[in-house]
Design a protein around this motif. Structure first.
Motif, short mmCIF file in Angstrom:
data_model
loop_
_atom_site.label_atom_id
_atom_site.label_comp_id
_atom_site.label_asym_id
_atom_site.label_seq_id
_atom_site.Cartn_x
_atom_site.Cartn_y
_atom_site.Cartn_z
N THR A 10 0.83 -1.21 0.00
CA THR A 10 0.00 0.00 0.00
C THR A 10 0.86 1.25 0.00
N LEU A 11 1.87 1.23 0.87
CA LEU A 11 2.74 2.40 0.95
C LEU A 11 3.40 2.67 -0.39
N VAL A 12 3.96 1.62 -1.01
CA VAL A 12 4.66 1.80 -2.28
C VAL A 12 3.69 2.30 -3.35
N PHE A 13 2.56 1.64 -3.44
CA PHE A 13 1.60 2.01 -4.47
C PHE A 13 1.13 3.45 -4.28
N SER A 14 0.80 3.82 -3.05
CA SER A 14 0.32 5.18 -2.82
C SER A 14 1.41 6.19 -3.14
#
Ligand SMILES: Nc1ncnc2c1ncn2[C@@H]1O[C@H](COP(=O)(O)OP(=O)(O)OP(=O)(O)O)[C@@H](O)[C@H]1O
Ligand SMILES: Nc1ncnc2c1ncn2[C@@H]1O[C@H](COP(=O)(O)OP(=O)(O)OP(=O)(O)O)[C@@H](O)[C@H]1O
Ligand SMILES: [Mg+2]
Ligand SMILES: [Mg+2]
Lengths: 239, 252, 348, 239
Positions: free
Chosen positions: B235-239
């Motif tokens: 999630t962190l990477v994608f966001s």
């Protein structure tokens, strides 16, 4: 067994609220304490859990003297329902409030959940369990406060004015509930008919001391005694 | 003001399609806010595009829109004045819209307003999605001193109680105040003094109620959660990538 | 007076974050050194008290409007500087989260403006010097009034400083300051009066509550306060310069760096800084503007050149917004209830 | 005369506390409102002073509709005694609390002082006048709250659960006091015997609306009606 010997207590402003009070209540007794407004009943109740410590004299519960070092043990046994339910309820959700005590006592979560559901349903509060206690009606709060204590299955249950704000049907429910409990019970109340229905022994308090005691029905039908202590006959005996 | 307090407490925790940890939510919000607030003052499209992140969360998590909008209506007058001053002070033509000239100040003023709305909304979302005590625990995990976290929890917990106390005192006063008499500064100061005294005695009584039920210093910790999972990292990477993509597209 | 997120540039917001975080850490350490656990619940309650007190408004004579207590000085009188700072900071954190007062980026500034001055400047170096531990009502009055006014004026000054340094609002430094200071003078007087009245009320009815103040706690160092004030004054001077033109901090940074270039000093440092910012690209794109020619193009020229802002840009961004909303809707619908955990289903 | 027409009220959490409630109370009537816990009685009481404004329908008191702009006028006429005395008392000295209302009404200080002394002595609170209300016993607080309202001589007196926490003798005193007041009176209470002794008309409330009304003695001796609404016969009629 609760024994109070010559207990005195002063509030910081000098008010003498307990004045050489002595009292003995046997185990498994259901004791009613009655007396005029300001007689010192709530002050006495606050002693039974060690919130106040006597300035003179001593109190012991089941052999344990009420003292700083015993307080934790005593509080595990004594369940105290305050006169003002706002003093009792403090979490943001009724259900959390009910669970607070048992969780601190380290009881098993599943058992507590089951207990809580039964108790709250019985008291008509199950639907309200997600509400903040401050959003309850006054009578609902009263029962809620009762639930938070009852769930801990105290061996001594102390109730300060338990029927005020209860509607007649809930009051009846409380009478039945109290009568099924096996623990030692101390009830402080102005509702003399409630005392009549739930207590074996009655103690009259006036100006910080016990002025009379005896079997409930005897005490409560003694008009002169009651009137001398700022009280009246129970409503059922009037007229 | 009181209504807002009440609102937050009653709302059930809304649901989200992703299950991310509380720290992740906290960190994401911080990164997001940083991105939004660093948009240059004349770049309206970028701010609007960033607004789509909270909008996505709102619709996905089924968050009631009305209270959020309500909150946005309470935009601080200070911000509004500052935003309104911009068109006044910066009148250089910036954009031609169907023959109408939009000045730089109008755009930058609007950017301020939209940024405020986005910032407020995203904080609201954070507090709606993560109950406060968990937010506080997450803060502890990202290194905030324990003393401060305890303090936050206590203030939060007592606020509700005292807010009610304050409201009931104010009510008792208003009930017996007429023609402005009774609401003056000095009467109120006494009222505040009494509130303080009541506050401390209330705190004492609560403390009693808690100890009567076996409380010993620490609040029972209801949560045990792993610090980071793969979902969190993903999630962190994608966001992060999508936030950067917006920057690349809109901010040159 | 809370400053809002949208009025701050990340550089200014970030710097004050750093300062306030350091102050919290510092105070937390001091407090744990004092090792008086019994005061922890009191801190919590008093923090909440500030909240509650703000709900009780009073009418301000002669204005027809009403005000409320901000509480910074009162709390310091009750708790001493370190505990008060922590309590006030926690109140501000909660306000930013739940009341949309300020915001996350602005939190550092707000803690600094509203908590630092009463706790670390006004109380130790104004109130205590004037009133000491004396019980004389006159001295107390003078102390509370001066301290309250001073904290509010310093706070207001900082609000102006932070805003102009950020350069997002167009208000020039001096205009803004002239607008803010008189208002906060009045607010300060009212705050002082209320604080004084509350304190004397408590002295009369429950004097034990005021004990912590009388038992002198260790006090913050004067040098710290002096240093801060010097730094802020310097900031003011820079702002005055910069605010005649838009893009406050960035512009002034540019100007300063340009001068430095002229003087041929610190060239390398600046280049390094700029290129670092360029490379990370994440830190504000203001880094681009640091080079003066960009400023000429975007900020100072009269022609609309920002390629991002055009009708099509706005239309484009609005459609992204709509799409995002729709996507969320789809995501919500497409998942069965059971799969939709709570925000964190791992927590039971 | 108090007229409520199809009044509905919801708490912010969605609880429907009043549901199309209609009610007419004549001037100088003494009306008793009874009903189970959570029926919405206190919610209704809070409307009579404009603390809550109805979401639907309207309420008027002596011809004045309850609305923002009329609130001050209404509050000059309506004296409201809350169910919880802590909601009523807010100063640091009982005596100041009693004087607060009359002083703001601009009454003459000397008259007020004389009135206050009489009232407080009558209620047994004169000796306690310098105490902070929070240092009173629960029953003393109840009377104190009553005093702060009574001294303003409201033309409509609304009392929410006035007898709880009162000892039997003080309860009797209250009955006598209420019966000598000439104003319009509305009493909300679970103490049906109190309602019996003080009210001409009784209104039963259930789930946010009035479900029955009539002469007090008729309503209160109708066992089926009472039981259908979660109530019981007054104690004096039991057995
Ligand atoms: N915190 C306090 N400080 C000073 N005096 C107090 C305080 N609390 C109670 N008192 C006084 O002590 C006496 C006994 O109070 P207590 O609350 O024990 O009475 P009670 O018998 O419970 O009365 P009630 O039936 O009204 O509840 C009263 O005269 C009261 O005014
Ligand atoms: N602040 C609140 N927020 C939400 N619901 C509330 C609030 N106050 C009361 N309620 C709910 O509204 C309903 C009516 O409450 P109300 O206090 O009017 O009852 P009541 O008839 O006065 O009861 P009681 O006899 O117990 O005092 C109850 O179900 C209660 O739970
Ligand atoms: Mg009592
Ligand atoms: Mg009620």
């Amino acid at each position: 067994m609760i024994i109070a010997e010559e207990v005195s207590f002063f509030y910081p402003d000098g008010t003498k609220a307990l004045d050489n009070l002595s009292l003995t209540i046997l185990a498994h007794e259901s004791a009613g304490i009655i007396g005029a407004n300001g007689a010192g009943k709530s002050t006495l109740v606050n002693h039974l859990n060690g919130f106040f410590l006597p300035h003179n004299g001593k109190i012991s519960i089941a052999g344990l003297e009420i003292k700083k070092k015993n307080i934790e043990k005593i509080r595990q046994q004594v369940g105290l329902v305050f006169q003002n339910p706002d003093d009792q309820l403090f979490t943001a959700r009724l259900y959390d409030d009910v669970l607070f005590g048992p969780l601190n006592l380290g009881m098993n979560k599943q058992d507590i959940d089951a207990d809580a559901e039964k108790l709250l349903s019985n008291l008509g509060l199950w639907e309200l369990r997600d509400k903040p206690p401050s959003h309850l009606s006054q009578g609902q709060k009263r029962f809620a406060a009762f639930a938070t204590v009852l769930i801990m299955r105290p061996s001594l249950l102390v109730m300060d004015e338990p029927t005020s704000d209860l509607d007649p049907r809930n009051r009846r429910k409380l009478i039945n509930l109290v009568n099924t409990l096996q623990s030692t019970k101390i009830t402080v109340s102005h509702d003399l008919d409630f005392i009549w229905d739930t207590c074996d022994q009655a103690y009259i308090m006036a100006e910080g001391r016990i002025t009379a005691h005896g079997a409930t029905r005897e005490i409560l039908s003694n008009r002169e005694l009651l009137e001398a202590n700022g009280l009246e006959l129970p409503l059922r005996l009037q007229k | 003001m009181k209504d807002i307090v009440v609102q937050n407490r009653n709302d059930q925790t809304p649901t989200l399609f992703l299950s991310i940890g509380d720290q992740t939510a906290l960190i994401l919000s911080a990164i997001f806010l940083f991105c939004v607030l660093s948009v240059p003052k004349y770049n309206l499209p970028a701010v609007i595009t960033y607004a789509s992140f909270p909008v996505l969360v709102i619709t996905a998590a089924h968050i009631p829109v009305k209270p959020l909008l309500h909150r946005l209506l309470l935009l601080s007058p200070f911000v509004l004045i500052m935003a309104a001053a911009n068109p006044w002070l910066d009148r250089r033509p910036f954009l031609d819209l169907f023959g109408m000239t939009i000045s730089g100040g109008m755009i930058s003023g609007m950017v301020i307003v939209v940024k405020t709305m986005v910032a407020i909304t995203s904080l609201q979302l954070l507090t709606l999605l993560v109950p406060f005590y968990r937010l506080a625990l997450a803060l502890k995990r990202v290194g905030v001193p324990e003393l401060f976290v305890t303090q936050l929890l206590l203030v939060y917990r007592y606020s509700f109680l005292l807010a009610e106390e304050a409201v009931s005192m104010k009510r008792a006063r208003d009930m017996r105040s007429f023609d402005g008499k009774g609401k003056d500064l000095f009467t109120t100061a006494k009222l505040i003094g009494s509130l303080l005294i009541r506050t401390t005695s209330r705190a004492e009584k609560i403390y009693r109620a808690m100890t009567a039920r076996g409380f010993q210093r620490r609040l029972p910790e209801k949560t045990e959660m792993p610090s980071f999972t793969r979902v969190d990292i993903a999630t962190l990477v994608f966001s992060f990538l999508s936030l950067m993509a917006v920057r690349m597209l809109f901010i040159h | 007076m809370h400053i809002a997120d949208a009025l701050l540039s990340p550089v200014v917001g970030g710097s004050f974050w750093a300062v306030s975080a350091a102050l919290i850490g510092y105070s937390a350490k001091k407090v744990s050194l004092e090792a008086d656990g019994s005061k922890t619940p009191l801190m919590g309650v008093l923090g909440a008290f500030v909240f509650a007190a703000q709900m009780i408004n009073f009418s301000i004579p002669g204005t027809g409007s009403s005000g409320h207590l901000s509480g910074g000085l009162l709390l310091t009188l009750l708790l001493g500087p370190y505990r008060a700072f922590i309590a006030l900071a926690s109140v501000l954190v909660i306000q930013s989260l739940f009341f949309a007062d300020g915001g996350l980026l602005a939190l550092g500034c707000n803690i600094f403006n509203l908590a630092f001055f009463p706790a670390f400047v006004a109380f130790p170096f104004i109130y205590r010097i004037i009133a000491g531990n004396s019980v004389s009502p006159g001295k107390r009055a003078a102390g509370s009034m001066t301290a309250a006014i001073a904290s509010l004026l310093m706070g207001a000054y900082c609000v102006v400083l932070e805003t102009t340094l950020s350069g997002i609002s167009e208000l020039p430094f001096s205009t803004f300051l002239l607008f803010m200071l008189p208002i906060h003078l009045v607010i300060g007087i009212v705050e002082g009066l209320v604080t004084l009245a509350v304190v004397s009320f408590i002295m009369k009815t429950e004097p034990t509550l005021l004990a912590p103040q009388l038992a002198a706690s260790s006090k913050p160092r004067l040098t710290l306060a002096l240093f801060t004030i010097a730094a802020l004054t310097l900031g003011g001077i820079i702002s005055r310069f910069s605010s005649s033109l838009p893009d406050g901090l960035e512009w002034s940074m540019a100007k300063v760096s340009k001068q430095e270039k002229l003087h041929g000093r610190q060239d390398n440092v600046h280049d390094l800084f700029a290129s670092l910012q360029n490379r990370t690209a994440f830190l504000p794109d203001y880094s681009f503007k640091i080079s003066p020619n960009v400023i000429d193009k975007t900020a100072l020229s009269a022609s609309p050149v920002n390629p991002g802002t055009s009708v099509s840009g706005i239309v484009g961004s609005l459609s992204v917004l709509l799409l995002a909303g729709a996507a969320g809707f789809v995501l919500r619908k497409s998942l069965p209830n059971s799969q939709r955990g709570i925000a964190n289903p791992r927590v039971k």
